[in-house]
Scaffold this active site. Structure first.
Site, PDB file in Angstrom:
ATOM      1  N   SER A  40       0.868  -1.183   0.000  1.00  0.00           N
ATOM      2  CA  SER A  40       0.000   0.000   0.000  1.00  0.00           C
ATOM      3  C   SER A  40       0.900   1.227   0.000  1.00  0.00           C
ATOM      4  CB  SER A  40      -0.922  -0.011   1.220  1.00  0.00           C
ATOM      5  OG  SER A  40      -0.183   0.090   2.416  1.00  0.00           O
ATOM      6  N   HIS A 153      -3.130  -6.013   2.592  1.00  0.00           N
ATOM      7  CA  HIS A 153      -2.199  -7.016   3.127  1.00  0.00           C
ATOM      8  C   HIS A 153      -2.827  -8.383   3.312  1.00  0.00           C
ATOM      9  CE1 HIS A 153       0.510  -3.673   4.986  1.00  0.00           C
ATOM     10  NE2 HIS A 153       0.547  -3.708   3.667  1.00  0.00           N
ATOM     11  N   GLU A 162      -4.502  -2.482   9.416  1.00  0.00           N
ATOM     12  CA  GLU A 162      -3.759  -3.005  10.561  1.00  0.00           C
ATOM     13  C   GLU A 162      -4.474  -2.720  11.880  1.00  0.00           C
ATOM     14  OE1 GLU A 162       0.247  -1.410  10.299  1.00  0.00           O
ATOM     15  OE2 GLU A 162       0.290  -1.791   8.145  1.00  0.00           O
ATOM     16  N   GLU A 203       1.819  -9.442   7.029  1.00  0.00           N
ATOM     17  CA  GLU A 203       2.629  -9.037   8.172  1.00  0.00           C
ATOM     18  C   GLU A 203       2.471  -9.996   9.345  1.00  0.00           C
ATOM     19  OE1 GLU A 203       1.956  -4.845   8.885  1.00  0.00           O
ATOM     20  OE2 GLU A 203       2.965  -4.330   7.016  1.00  0.00           O
ATOM     21  N   ASP A 240      -3.794   1.109  11.744  1.00  0.00           N
ATOM     22  CA  ASP A 240      -3.404   1.752  10.489  1.00  0.00           C
ATOM     23  C   ASP A 240      -4.586   1.591   9.559  1.00  0.00           C
ATOM     24  OD1 ASP A 240      -2.413   2.814   8.214  1.00  0.00           O
ATOM     25  OD2 ASP A 240      -0.695   1.469   8.007  1.00  0.00           O
ATOM     26  N   GLU A 283      -3.049   5.617  12.367  1.00  0.00           N
ATOM     27  CA  GLU A 283      -2.221   5.976  11.216  1.00  0.00           C
ATOM     28  C   GLU A 283      -3.098   6.109   9.967  1.00  0.00           C
ATOM     29  OE1 GLU A 283       1.038   3.234  10.828  1.00  0.00           O
ATOM     30  OE2 GLU A 283       1.151   3.512   8.670  1.00  0.00           O
ATOM     31  N   ASP A 310       1.571   8.354   7.284  1.00  0.00           N
ATOM     32  CA  ASP A 310       2.451   7.419   6.561  1.00  0.00           C
ATOM     33  C   ASP A 310       2.421   7.778   5.076  1.00  0.00           C
ATOM     34  OD1 ASP A 310       3.663   5.275   5.289  1.00  0.00           O
ATOM     35  OD2 ASP A 310       2.144   3.806   5.851  1.00  0.00           O
ATOM     36  N   LYS A 335       9.794   5.168   7.285  1.00  0.00           N
ATOM     37  CA  LYS A 335      10.151   4.000   6.476  1.00  0.00           C
ATOM     38  C   LYS A 335      11.309   4.404   5.580  1.00  0.00           C
ATOM     39  CE  LYS A 335       5.476   2.025   5.856  1.00  0.00           C
ATOM     40  NZ  LYS A 335       4.254   2.200   5.020  1.00  0.00           N
ATOM     41  N   HIS A 363       8.612  -1.147   9.482  1.00  0.00           N
ATOM     42  CA  HIS A 363       8.913  -2.105   8.407  1.00  0.00           C
ATOM     43  C   HIS A 363       8.032  -1.798   7.192  1.00  0.00           C
ATOM     44  CE1 HIS A 363       5.318  -4.878   9.543  1.00  0.00           C
ATOM     45  NE2 HIS A 363       5.030  -3.609   9.650  1.00  0.00           N
ATOM     46  N   LYS A 386       6.820  -0.242  14.646  1.00  0.00           N
ATOM     47  CA  LYS A 386       5.837  -1.240  14.243  1.00  0.00           C
ATOM     48  C   LYS A 386       6.515  -2.140  13.244  1.00  0.00           C
ATOM     49  CE  LYS A 386       3.227   0.541  10.350  1.00  0.00           C
ATOM     50  NZ  LYS A 386       1.904   0.639   9.734  1.00  0.00           N
TER      51      LYS A 386
END
Ligand code: PGA
Ligand code: ZN
Length: 426
Positions: A40, A153, A162, A203, A240, A283, A310, A335, A363, A386
């Site tokens: 994403s 994900h 998330e 993840e 997230d 997030e 993000d 990131k 990550h 995270k």
């Protein structure tokens, strides 16, 4: 002095090619690092260079990027003094010549940048977090563990990406991990007992189909209680939303619930969750293109909890500066591959610090065994990390690295703890 720079095409946790690099110094010290890869991704991220040759890895090969490591980057770097990371990173940025590292590839440049830092650390006979941290006291970060995966994900119906647990009451990093792991196993038993899938997403979080996004929160709260913890006091929640993924034509569309919201409506929706649940961080509650939505959300909830940008900021100081000026978010996700060099990554953390924004080191959904971000989270003022769920070695490698750093620091190990969230806990 840099003696050798070599690139490699390796494979990431999703089975896709990625760039790794080794840097060797004249004293024999070596550093090795691999770039991760997002799913994403933010629209304004630095460019990950892929071959686009459909005959290899469905177009995802990285032989051109690896070729740039072995060619132009090696040519420019060999013979340079290794000590000044900033100088080498600036040299690579200039050599690339594009604002998004599109020519040589951010995946190529980042692998070299991180490998150089590791080689320099080895040369000074220090662990990476000491080498990068200088005089700063190392601090173990609060882990935010993503135990239910949705969105881009996973193949389930959950819209939000998330659902994380945050052990705010834990006294030290290793206890935070134990609490997280116990909740993870409780959640697995609970899902299994309800006949729901315990298969995991990218993840390592569970990815069951659920009747609503809120149902993910409810089942995690049950797992926290079943694990013997108090929701809120011991273990808080983080999200997230990754809302850029379902922001269409100016509306936020939750397909699993058949709902559609304006920015103001979606801010209301998230606000109700914050009232009802012990959420300490959200997030990408608003989409990367929706600056007005971000201002609105921050005005509404920014004093109550952490709002992390993000996709909004993509670890880019130019964009972060705009966000700070506009009052968008109060925290930045960090990131390294969104921007492409270690120096620019550290600059984003420093700018956030100065503005009173927190930093969450992160990550990507496509990862490798590389653990650089663990050291990065310890050596900087970042007090949070995270790095996924509590299974799969691509995720556990980072947590394990942090456990080893904690053991190495021994009595002097400091843990960010509850103070990582200065805003009042619900
Ligand atoms: P990505 O997801 O690595 O797929 O971009 C991580 C995130 O959105 O935080
Ligand atoms: Zn995100």
């Amino acid at each position: 002095t840099i003696q050798q720079v070599r690139g490699f095409e390796l494979l990431d946790s999703r089975g896709n090619p990625t760039v790794a690099a080794e840097v060797v110094l004249s004293d024999g010290s070596r550093g090795f690092a691999a770039s991760p890869s997002g799913a994403s991704t933010g629209a304004r991220e630095a460019i990950e260079l892929r071959d686009g040759n459909a005959k290899r890895y469905f177009g995802k090969g990285v032989t051109n990027a690896v070729g740039h490591v072995n060619g132009e980057l090696s040519d420019a770097l060999v013979g340079q003094a290794a000590g000044d990371q900033g100088e080498i990173d600036r040299l690579m940025i200039a050599l690339d010549g594009t604002p998004t590292k599109a020519r040589l590839g951010a995946n190529a440049i980042l692998a070299v940048s991180l490998a150089l830092a590791k080689a320099s650390a080895a040369s000074s006979r220090q662990p990476l977090y000491r080498h990068l941290g200088g005089d700063r006291t190392p601090v173990l970060p609060m882990p935010m563990m993503n135990i239910i995966n949705g969105g881009a994900h996973a193949d389930n119906n959950v819209d939000m990406q998330e659902f994380m647990i945050v052990p705010v009451g834990a006294p030290c990093f290793s206890e935070a991990m134990r609490w997280g792991v116990e909740v993870f196993h409780s959640l697995k038993a609970l899902l299994k007992g309800r006949g729901l899938s315990t298969a995991v997403g990218d993840e390592g979080g569970f990815a069951p189909d659920l009747p609503s996004n809120e149902a993910a929160i409810e089942v995690i709260l049950s797992a926290i209680e079943q694990g013997g913890f108090k929701a809120g006091q011991d273990i808080a929640l983080g999200l997230d939303v990754a809302s850029s993924e379902f922001h269409r034509n100016g509306f936020y569309e939750l397909a699993s619930e058949g709902k559609r919201f304006s920015s103001a409506g979606f801010a209301e929706y998230l606000g109700r969750w914050v009232d009802a649940y012990p959420i300490v961080t959200i997030e990408d509650g608003m989409a990367e293109a929706d600056w007005e939505g971000w201002e609105l959300l921050t005005a509404k909830l920014g004093r109550r909890l952490q709002l992390v940008g993000d996709d909004l900021f993509v670890t880019n100081t130019g964009i972060l500066r705009q966000g700070i000026a506009r009052g968008a978010a109060n925290s930045i996700l960090i990131k390294p591959n969104q921007i492409g060099t270690l120096t620019e990554t550290l600059a984003a953390i420093a700018m956030a610090d100065d503005a009173g924004y927190s930093s969450v080191v992160s990550h990507r959904s496509g990862e490798t065994e590389d653990t650089t971000i663990a050291d990065l989270s310890v050596c900087t003022a970042a007090t949070q990390i995270k790095t996924g769920s509590l299974c799969r070695s691509d995720r556990m490698a980072k947590y394990n690295r942090l456990l080893l750093i904690e053991a190495e620091l021994g009595q002097s190990a400091r843990f960010a703890g509850r103070a990582a969230f200065p805003r009042s806990l619900p």
